[in-house]
Design a protein around this motif. Structure first.
Motif, mmCIF file in Angstrom:
data_model
loop_
_atom_site.group_PDB
_atom_site.id
_atom_site.type_symbol
_atom_site.label_atom_id
_atom_site.label_comp_id
_atom_site.label_asym_id
_atom_site.label_seq_id
_atom_site.Cartn_x
_atom_site.Cartn_y
_atom_site.Cartn_z
ATOM 1 N N TYR A 167 30.498 -37.238 -11.922
ATOM 2 C CA TYR A 167 29.328 -36.698 -11.226
ATOM 3 C C TYR A 167 29.574 -35.260 -10.751
ATOM 4 O O TYR A 167 28.759 -34.361 -10.974
ATOM 5 C CB TYR A 167 28.997 -37.623 -10.042
ATOM 6 C CG TYR A 167 28.050 -37.043 -9.010
ATOM 7 C CD1 TYR A 167 26.697 -36.865 -9.303
ATOM 8 C CD2 TYR A 167 28.510 -36.693 -7.736
ATOM 9 C CE1 TYR A 167 25.832 -36.336 -8.355
ATOM 10 C CE2 TYR A 167 27.650 -36.174 -6.786
ATOM 11 C CZ TYR A 167 26.319 -35.992 -7.102
ATOM 12 O OH TYR A 167 25.468 -35.475 -6.152
ATOM 13 N N VAL A 168 30.728 -35.040 -10.140
ATOM 14 C CA VAL A 168 31.054 -33.699 -9.620
ATOM 15 C C VAL A 168 31.194 -32.716 -10.783
ATOM 16 O O VAL A 168 30.709 -31.583 -10.720
ATOM 17 C CB VAL A 168 32.341 -33.741 -8.767
ATOM 18 C CG1 VAL A 168 32.779 -32.342 -8.355
ATOM 19 C CG2 VAL A 168 32.130 -34.611 -7.534
ATOM 20 N N LYS A 169 31.800 -33.167 -11.844
ATOM 21 C CA LYS A 169 31.989 -32.313 -13.020
ATOM 22 C C LYS A 169 30.630 -31.868 -13.560
ATOM 23 O O LYS A 169 30.406 -30.685 -13.832
ATOM 24 C CB LYS A 169 32.750 -33.105 -14.078
ATOM 25 C CG LYS A 169 33.259 -32.255 -15.194
ATOM 26 C CD LYS A 169 34.208 -33.053 -16.058
ATOM 27 C CE LYS A 169 34.631 -32.208 -17.237
ATOM 28 N NZ LYS A 169 35.181 -32.983 -18.308
ATOM 29 N N ALA B 297 28.025 -29.047 -2.313
ATOM 30 C CA ALA B 297 26.933 -28.116 -1.967
ATOM 31 C C ALA B 297 27.445 -27.243 -0.832
ATOM 32 O O ALA B 297 27.350 -27.584 0.324
ATOM 33 C CB ALA B 297 25.694 -28.885 -1.525
ATOM 34 N N ASP B 298 28.051 -26.097 -1.186
ATOM 35 C CA ASP B 298 28.725 -25.257 -0.197
ATOM 36 C C ASP B 298 27.723 -24.443 0.611
ATOM 37 O O ASP B 298 26.710 -23.997 0.086
ATOM 38 C CB ASP B 298 29.677 -24.313 -0.941
ATOM 39 C CG ASP B 298 30.581 -23.557 0.000
ATOM 40 O OD1 ASP B 298 31.333 -24.211 0.732
ATOM 41 O OD2 ASP B 298 30.516 -22.314 0.021
ATOM 42 N N ALA C 177 24.000 -29.279 3.958
ATOM 43 C CA ALA C 177 23.689 -29.592 2.553
ATOM 44 C C ALA C 177 24.820 -30.398 1.899
ATOM 45 O O ALA C 177 24.559 -31.390 1.203
ATOM 46 C CB ALA C 177 23.427 -28.312 1.773
ATOM 47 N N GLY C 178 26.077 -29.997 2.144
ATOM 48 C CA GLY C 178 27.232 -30.671 1.542
ATOM 49 C C GLY C 178 27.356 -32.125 1.970
ATOM 50 O O GLY C 178 27.336 -33.040 1.128
ATOM 51 N N PRO C 179 27.466 -32.365 3.312
ATOM 52 C CA PRO C 179 27.582 -33.750 3.754
ATOM 53 C C PRO C 179 26.398 -34.625 3.324
ATOM 54 O O PRO C 179 26.578 -35.802 2.995
ATOM 55 C CB PRO C 179 27.645 -33.664 5.291
ATOM 56 C CG PRO C 179 27.690 -32.231 5.635
ATOM 57 C CD PRO C 179 27.677 -31.418 4.388
ATOM 58 N N GLN C 180 25.189 -34.033 3.282
ATOM 59 C CA GLN C 180 24.019 -34.826 2.870
ATOM 60 C C GLN C 180 24.112 -35.253 1.409
ATOM 61 O O GLN C 180 23.872 -36.411 1.063
ATOM 62 C CB GLN C 180 22.736 -34.011 3.062
ATOM 63 C CG GLN C 180 22.027 -34.337 4.369
ATOM 64 C CD GLN C 180 21.003 -33.273 4.737
ATOM 65 O OE1 GLN C 180 20.472 -32.583 3.853
ATOM 66 N NE2 GLN C 180 20.731 -33.143 6.022
ATOM 67 N N ALA C 181 24.481 -34.290 0.559
ATOM 68 C CA ALA C 181 24.604 -34.597 -0.875
ATOM 69 C C ALA C 181 25.699 -35.640 -1.094
ATOM 70 O O ALA C 181 25.555 -36.564 -1.904
ATOM 71 C CB ALA C 181 24.909 -33.328 -1.659
ATOM 72 N N CYS D 206 31.983 -37.666 5.163
ATOM 73 C CA CYS D 206 30.967 -36.641 5.425
ATOM 74 C C CYS D 206 31.360 -35.781 6.629
ATOM 75 O O CYS D 206 31.094 -34.579 6.659
ATOM 76 C CB CYS D 206 29.600 -37.278 5.637
ATOM 77 S SG CYS D 206 29.022 -38.046 4.115
ATOM 78 N N HIS D 207 32.018 -36.375 7.615
ATOM 79 C CA HIS D 207 32.502 -35.627 8.775
ATOM 80 C C HIS D 207 33.519 -34.566 8.325
ATOM 81 O O HIS D 207 33.438 -33.406 8.728
ATOM 82 C CB HIS D 207 33.149 -36.597 9.775
ATOM 83 C CG HIS D 207 33.761 -35.914 10.966
ATOM 84 N ND1 HIS D 207 33.016 -35.511 12.051
ATOM 85 C CD2 HIS D 207 35.040 -35.540 11.219
ATOM 86 C CE1 HIS D 207 33.823 -34.925 12.933
ATOM 87 N NE2 HIS D 207 35.056 -34.927 12.453
ATOM 88 N N THR D 208 34.446 -34.979 7.483
ATOM 89 C CA THR D 208 35.444 -34.019 6.970
ATOM 90 C C THR D 208 34.748 -32.897 6.205
ATOM 91 O O THR D 208 35.035 -31.716 6.414
ATOM 92 C CB THR D 208 36.463 -34.731 6.043
ATOM 93 O OG1 THR D 208 37.165 -35.697 6.807
ATOM 94 C CG2 THR D 208 37.451 -33.741 5.454
ATOM 95 N N ILE D 209 33.835 -33.253 5.307
ATOM 96 C CA ILE D 209 33.166 -32.242 4.481
ATOM 97 C C ILE D 209 32.401 -31.254 5.372
ATOM 98 O O ILE D 209 32.393 -30.052 5.130
ATOM 99 C CB ILE D 209 32.229 -32.916 3.454
ATOM 100 C CG1 ILE D 209 33.071 -33.715 2.454
ATOM 101 C CG2 ILE D 209 31.357 -31.879 2.742
ATOM 102 C CD1 ILE D 209 32.276 -34.518 1.455
#
Ligand code: ADP
Ligand code: NI
Length: 220
Positions: free
Chosen positions: A15-17, A63-64, A74-78, A97-100
């Motif tokens: 997925y990330v790729k 999503a940086d 955006a990142g934690p949500q995605a 998600c907390h870490t991200i």
């Protein structure tokens, strides 16, 4: 790691790729790949939970904020959307998600805002290590070029950003970025394993800078 966990890791990697393959800003698939591999190494030595840490590593730049109009969420949500679709347990998803949300570097005098879990600390170390050494030097010059900025101007003085706003608004050269971020990273490591890898990459960057400044003056 049990079987259903490794199959979630594999589908997350795919997925990330798919999502990041076309990125040229420094958050391409190969960055996620390298952070994933470094995370495996650090997690093993530190005795952290590899399933949670590996998912975090793979998803950490999905999503940086820099590419999403400065939106920190955006990142934690995605990541949450994807983890929910994979039926990852809620407590793990919350921690990932907390870490991200909080792991990113936000300026020399901008302290890291919150405590991360051991897994989060391993991934933060891995991400920061990928901004150091030979790869880190290459990423720095490639990022600077992508922003249309120059590599060096001896008149430019590195800035110590005391707020995230200043750090975001900067118009730095590749060389000032070493003093604004890259050379500070070794003292921001969380884990003993991270510190050890970071020290070797730090020494390599110091050597590179010494050579760069000599060549700048036509010496060596
Ligand atoms: P992180 O993954 O820790 O959030 P960033 O997203 O800030 O790291 O940066 C991605 C890559 O681009 C890193 O290698 C970083 O050093 C480089 N980079 C980020 N901002 C700049 C900048 N202003 N000038 C030069 N390189 C940068
Ligand atoms: Ni990253």
């Amino acid at each position: 790691m049990v079987m259903f966990e490794s199959s979630i890791i594999q589908s997350t990697a795919c997925y990330v790729k798919r999502k990041t393959e076309s990125d040229a800003s420094g958050h391409d698939w190969f960055h996620a790949y390298r952070v994933w591999k470094l995370t495996q190494q650090i997690v093993k030595a530190e005795g952290a939970n590899s399933f949670s840490a590996e998912l975090t590593a793979l998803l950490h730049d999905i999503a940086d904020w820099k590419e999403n109009g400065g939106d920190d969420e955006a990142g934690p949500q995605a990541a949450k959307q994807w983890l929910d679709s994979q039926k990852v347990p809620d407590d793990l998803t919350t921690d990932i998600c907390h870490t991200i949300r909080y792991m990113s570097f936000k300026g020399a005098n901008t302290p890291d805002p919150t405590l991360l879990s051991l897994e989060g600390q391993c991934v933060q170390d891995a991400d920061r290590i990928d901004a150091m050494g030979a790869i880190g030097i290459a990423r720095c010059f490639s990022y600077t070029g992508s922003k249309g900025r120059i590599m060096h101007d001896p008149r430019r003085v590195p800035q110590t950003h005391t707020t995230f706003e200043q750090y975001k608004a900067q118009d730095n050269t590749a060389i000032t970025h070493f003093y604004e971020k890259l050379l500070l990273l070794k003292d921001r490591m969380n884990t003993p394993t991270g510190k050890q890898i970071a020290q070797a990459r730090h020494d390599y960057m110091e050597q590179f800078l010494a050579q760069f400044f000599s060549e700048w003056e036509g010496q060596r």
